[in-house]
Design an enzyme around this catalytic site. Structure first.
Site, PDB file in Angstrom:
ATOM      1  N   GLU A 152       0.830  -1.203   0.000  1.00 28.32           N
ATOM      2  CA  GLU A 152       0.000   0.000   0.000  1.00 28.32           C
ATOM      3  C   GLU A 152       0.874   1.266   0.000  1.00 28.32           C
ATOM      4  O   GLU A 152       1.858   1.337   0.748  1.00 28.32           O
ATOM      5  CB  GLU A 152      -0.838  -0.035   1.289  1.00 28.32           C
ATOM      6  CG  GLU A 152      -1.680   1.166   1.561  1.00 28.32           C
ATOM      7  CD  GLU A 152      -2.358   1.093   2.938  1.00 28.32           C
ATOM      8  OE1 GLU A 152      -1.887   0.311   3.799  1.00 28.32           O
ATOM      9  OE2 GLU A 152      -3.339   1.815   3.139  1.00 28.32           O
ATOM     10  N   LYS A 197      -8.980   2.801  -2.016  1.00 28.22           N
ATOM     11  CA  LYS A 197      -9.298   2.299  -0.672  1.00 28.22           C
ATOM     12  C   LYS A 197     -10.576   2.951  -0.137  1.00 28.22           C
ATOM     13  O   LYS A 197     -10.767   4.162  -0.274  1.00 28.22           O
ATOM     14  CB  LYS A 197      -8.119   2.623   0.251  1.00 28.22           C
ATOM     15  CG  LYS A 197      -8.151   1.966   1.627  1.00 28.22           C
ATOM     16  CD  LYS A 197      -6.844   2.301   2.382  1.00 28.22           C
ATOM     17  CE  LYS A 197      -6.764   1.690   3.761  1.00 28.22           C
ATOM     18  NZ  LYS A 197      -5.479   2.033   4.435  1.00 28.22           N
ATOM     19  N   CYS A 232      -5.308  -3.032   2.454  1.00 28.51           N
ATOM     20  CA  CYS A 232      -5.152  -3.038   3.922  1.00 28.51           C
ATOM     21  C   CYS A 232      -6.483  -3.041   4.687  1.00 28.51           C
ATOM     22  O   CYS A 232      -7.185  -4.040   4.692  1.00 28.51           O
ATOM     23  CB  CYS A 232      -4.274  -1.860   4.338  1.00 28.51           C
ATOM     24  SG  CYS A 232      -3.451  -2.138   5.927  1.00 28.51           S
TER      25      CYS A 232
END
Lengths: 653, 653
Positions: free
Chosen positions: B79, B151, B190
């Site tokens: 990430e 994200k 994540c």
């Protein structure tokens, strides 16, 4: 016959200190009630302490009891008043504080009567998902909590970290409407009122709670409970926005703001009311707690206190860098004074001790401390070394005399020499092991700065409730031109967010505007700054700061461009600096200064991370409550290299 | 014949330092390709530097070029790899860095061939509303960017501040699916993978991007690009959660994690693959960069590196306070070593100088520094004062000898006396002005600690790339038992998140587990800690820390309960402490210690705010990257008072 203001100031004093007899209270209430028009409300412009739930609630109780004696419809407190704002991470680590704030809320509800109480608190989230708490407003009347409104838009930028602690409420999570005097009031919490799509060019959030509540629930007016930080730029924006929304929705807006400072963060109050044409019809004082009574539908009794200079500055006037700091100095002064006063009061300190070098930084600090704490609570110490000039010593002494603060002079020569002798031995020892001794170093300069801090901290250790003061200014902190455990060390740093050119202006402003005029000797303002820690080998005189750095006018414009325009080196090379309109500088010289700035800034990040608390004053800052940057990010390339160069480099690697 | 691991370690060395010839590279690639099964992928477990886009991209280019030579399907980076994680607020202040990271992304795309490259970067938000950037993953192949995934769930707690900088992507904001070797891989970033409603009792977010992608887009497997921080508790949770999700959705999960430390924040790597039954089938090393090749559908070539002790610790074992720190010491050691090494390397420092008191704190610091930087880069200085015992001096010397670090001894007696004499004069001057001199003070103690720091900073000023070390430990920082500009001052603080009882265990562990056994003299571990700054008038011996504070076993359990159970004083009074099972203490004694703790903690908040960078080691900490509390919150009532009491107080007020 007293005015409403005179009567409410009696109430403020009664709450804070005087404690009137019951009969005197009744008399004040009676006189006030004769003057109040139907539909009046109280804007409780209060100064809470973060985490001091009992203290905040006890104060609220006193305000509510006064409200109960008056012919008013409601008393409105700021956002998160009960737990204090900003809250910080303790809300998660010590859930007992949230329990406390809910219990105190219930206790406060019990003393409510027909006057509605509208108050900010932290509410536990009982849902199956989400953060543990809501940022909420409770509405209470006749002994009960009648409504709870939760915040949807959570500012998480600059000093704000709402989303660290709060679950955003769904936009349509229930009614935001309460009845006050047969009128429907829509309750808005701070940021929820800052997302108008017609007003802002770009919006931070998709939804607009104001639009939703107006369209779906048709309020007669809006009440915004806020904890809105003080900024030069922000006031004009706030005024325009609130006025715009009032016009757009044809509804009055009542805006209640927190006042006071918590650590680095300052709120200016200036709570207010707009009518349904967007006209400002009532405004409370700035930088003071106030029991402010206003009527959103009847202007006759309303009062508009003037905004301090600096809060009225327009947005447009800030689109270019200027050395004309004058318009912002009153706000700057009041923000710092409030910040010093609140930090000392809220942490229990009373006295300040600082080194007086005869230079601008310590001079302005001493003056601000005098105004914030009282001259008797300030001790200025002149600590000359070998390099210190006679002028510096006498300037320091004269300043202390003019301010009326405590003063003494102590030479640090022996401390310097003892340390220097020791260093000679140590360094020759270390040199045997490490082959990396600098040919030129700042070691001697720093011994002086650190010996002085040693003295200040010693006094703080020996005398009760005394804090040493860090005198570093913003321009020099950007350049890392400050000594660790030296001038940048202290319990508080009053001017860490004030640039050098602004400090010069502030010094002049202080001489003109303080009750005692010209306390700061003209010589201090006239001389060019220098730390007097080293001799310039070229001039054989103490090294001037601008010789070590660059002209302050140029430096301060770089800072301004970084903070306000987010410009890169390349963009700054293309721009014309104010300094360039006065002095001829070559592009090479300009690039040298720019590169020096960014290089020194990269290595100053560590220093920023260990700065003592200090008031945030400018639109943007390097204060760690407002701006953080990893120290290891020192390899950032602040220039823009070309695409071709990159691909070539990648392919060749 | 070499193994896959041996061959990939040649690749790692080639990238970092060796620089093989082209023919040697081809030979390595050929040998490796013979061993790789179809469908292999590279987990690029990398250590980026926040803000160093060019450096991170150049490293990525080298990894990608190697990937291009291999029979693999994809190479997967963590990430936000290109810009570095954590980013901090510089992303907003210097938008040029985001431009750079997008340009470098385009440059990297140009060198991609048939091997897919999956890489984290910061993407500008072009929408009409929202934060300026997205936390995104780019997928690149054959010279082009083919997919971008953003994200949705933005962790904003502890070290994470994602929502400060990023706009959350809508859960259904487009496909998260890419084709790899004719299989559909769902890309997860994540936190997007940490919200399973069947796994967690309480969820932080309403939506679950994994559920959405699995239900709507039917991936054959999942890839999670992460920057996940190291924690004892977290690894077991992570393993259980990833394994649970793999089973639940009957899909393999590839998890690629960042490694390395940025300032206070550490990532442990340990990237891995689970099969569709939730079985761990491949795992990279912890605390090392690794070019890790695995196959999610064919386990034969896969390797499982063991987790270090401490990462395997189970959640249940942490539900009670324990003095058995052993299971977590290897992880603690590696976290601190990595943190020191990365901080020095990334900021350009090489050498460390610290005071050696002969006590536990400086001893453990010196040992850790030796292992992180090399003995030749560490200088330990014994700086005895009048109070320092002969044992302390000889212990310090012996330690330095055993570690093989540079050492010298310098008395601070003359510095102390010069300062002390000066103080006598100053204090009698100040006493005339301020009637608040303490009868007893810490002034003398602090002169010693500050004189020592003055020496260390002097050496750092005089010698290149040298940082002084702050030796304060966590137990003492909680109590504010650390001197400002003294032992808590430095460029780095290795053990600021290690409690005293754990430090004792760590010292023993170091003696047992380092290559050179028993470097730490037994006497140092055996003696009871004391700062040797003052004499206890009762014993006429140097004051012991436990006499000034409380038993460390008790203190450390309070800390543990505050951080892990968020308990109040009342709850702790009701709980049985481990110390109470061994020693009889009265409820009065217990309450006295608890009150002392919370009182001292309140006044230690300022000290926490000016601590140097230091590795976060425990589940929770007082490190300012992880936990902030306003300094003015010192009036928090950590006890719970009763409702009745409050109402009574309010009504009477």
């Amino acid at each position: 016959m007293s005015t409403i203001c005179e009567l409410t100031s009696i109430i403020e004093k009664d709450i804070a200190e005087t404690h009137l007899t019951e009969s005197k209270r009744d008399a004040v209430a009676k006189e006030l009630n004769e003057k109040l028009t139907a539909g009046s409300i109280i804007l409780a412009q209060t100064n809470p302490i973060s985490g001091d739930v009992a203290g905040n609630a006890t104060k609220a109780a006193k305000w509510i009891k006064w409200a109960n004696m008056l012919n008013v419809e409601a008393i409105i407190f700021p956002e998160l008043y009960l737990i204090g704002y900003p809250i910080g991470d303790f809300i998660d680590r010590f859930p007992i504080i949230v329990e406390e704030n809910e219990e105190w809320l219930n206790a406060l509800a019990k003393i409510t009567k027909k006057v509605k109480v509208i108050i900010g608190y932290a509410k536990r989230n009982e849902e199956k998902y989400g953060k543990k708490f809501y940022n909420a407003i409770a509405v209470m009347q006749n002994g009960e909590i009648t409504n709870i409104i939760k915040k949807s838009l959570l500012p998480t930028y600059a000093e704000f970290n709402d989303y660290r602690h709060f679950e955003p409420a769904q936009i349509d999570s229930g009614s935001r409407i309460i009845d006050i005097n047969k009128k429907k009031a829509g309750i808005i919490i701070c940021e929820d009122g800052w997302n108008d799509k017609d007003f802002f060019e770009k919006n931070l959030y998709k939804d607009d709670p104001v639009e939703t509540v107006v369209k779906e629930q048709q309020p007669d007016y809006l009440i915004n409970c806020s904890s809105s930080i003080t900024r030069a730029k922000k006031e004009q924006l706030k005024h325009n926005m609130l006025s715009f929304a009032a016009q757009k929705y044809r509804t009055p807006i009542v805006y209640v703001n927190q006042v006071g400072s918590n650590d680095n963060i300052s709120f200016e109050g200036a709570s207010r009311v707009y009518d349904s044409q967007g006209k400002l019809i009532a405004m409370a004082k700035s930088y003071e707690e106030q029991f402010f009574i206003a009527n959103p539908f009847n202007t006759e009794q309303n009062k508009i206190y003037p905004l301090v200079n600096g809060l009225e500055k327009t947005l447009t006037s800030q689109k270019a860098f200027t050395l004309d700091h004058e318009p912002d100095l009153e706000r700057t002064y009041l923000t710092i004074i409030q910040s010093i006063r609140d930090y000392f009061r809220k942490t229990g300190f009373k006295r300040a001790v600082l080194g007086l070098s005869g230079g601008l930084d310590s001079t302005v600090c001493a003056t601000l401390l005098t105004d914030a704490l009282g001259a008797e609570n300030v001790l200025g110490i002149s600590m000359p070394s070998k390099i210190t000039s006679e002028e510096s010593k006498s300037d320091a002494q004269r300043l202390a005399h003019n301010l009326g603060i405590n003063f003494c002079e102590i030479s640090i020569k022996d401390m310097y020499e003892t340390t220097r002798n020791k260093f000679d031995n140590i360094f020759s020892e270390v040199e045997k092991k490490w082959d990396c001794r600098y040919k030129e170093s700042f070691t001697n300069d720093n011994i002086q700065a650190r010996s002085r801090a040693l003295i200040l901290w010693g006094i703080a250790n020996e005398f009760g409730s005394t804090l040493p003061i860090a005198t570093s200014d913003k321009s020099e902190l950007y350049m890392g031109y400050a000594t660790i455990n030296g001038d940048m060390s202290g319990g508080f740093a009053p001017i860490a967010d004030v640039t050098k050119t602004k400090l010069f202006a502030l010094a002049k402003w202080l001489n003109k505007n303080r009750t005692k005029k010209n306390a700061i000797p003209e010589e201090i303002i006239a001389k060019r700054p220098g730390a007097e820690l080293a001799i310039n080998p070229k001039t054989q005189k103490p090294l001037l700061a601008e010789e070590a750095l660059m002209p302050y006018e140029f430096l301060d414009e770089i800072i301004w461009r970084v903070e306000n325009l987010q410009q890169s080196i390349t963009q700054m090379m293309e721009a014309k600096f104010l300094y360039e309109t006065k002095e001829n500088i070559t592009p090479e010289q300009k690039m040298e200064w720019l590169e020096k700035f960014f290089k020194r800034m990269s290595t100053a990040l560590y220093k920023w991370s260990i700065m003592p608390p200090s008031p945030i004053v400018d639109a943007r800052s390097i204060n760690k409550s407002e701006y953080t940057q990893p120290i290891i990010s020192s390899k950032i390339n602040y220039k823009k290299t070309t695409q071709e160069y990159k691909i070539k480099k990648i392919i060749q690697s």
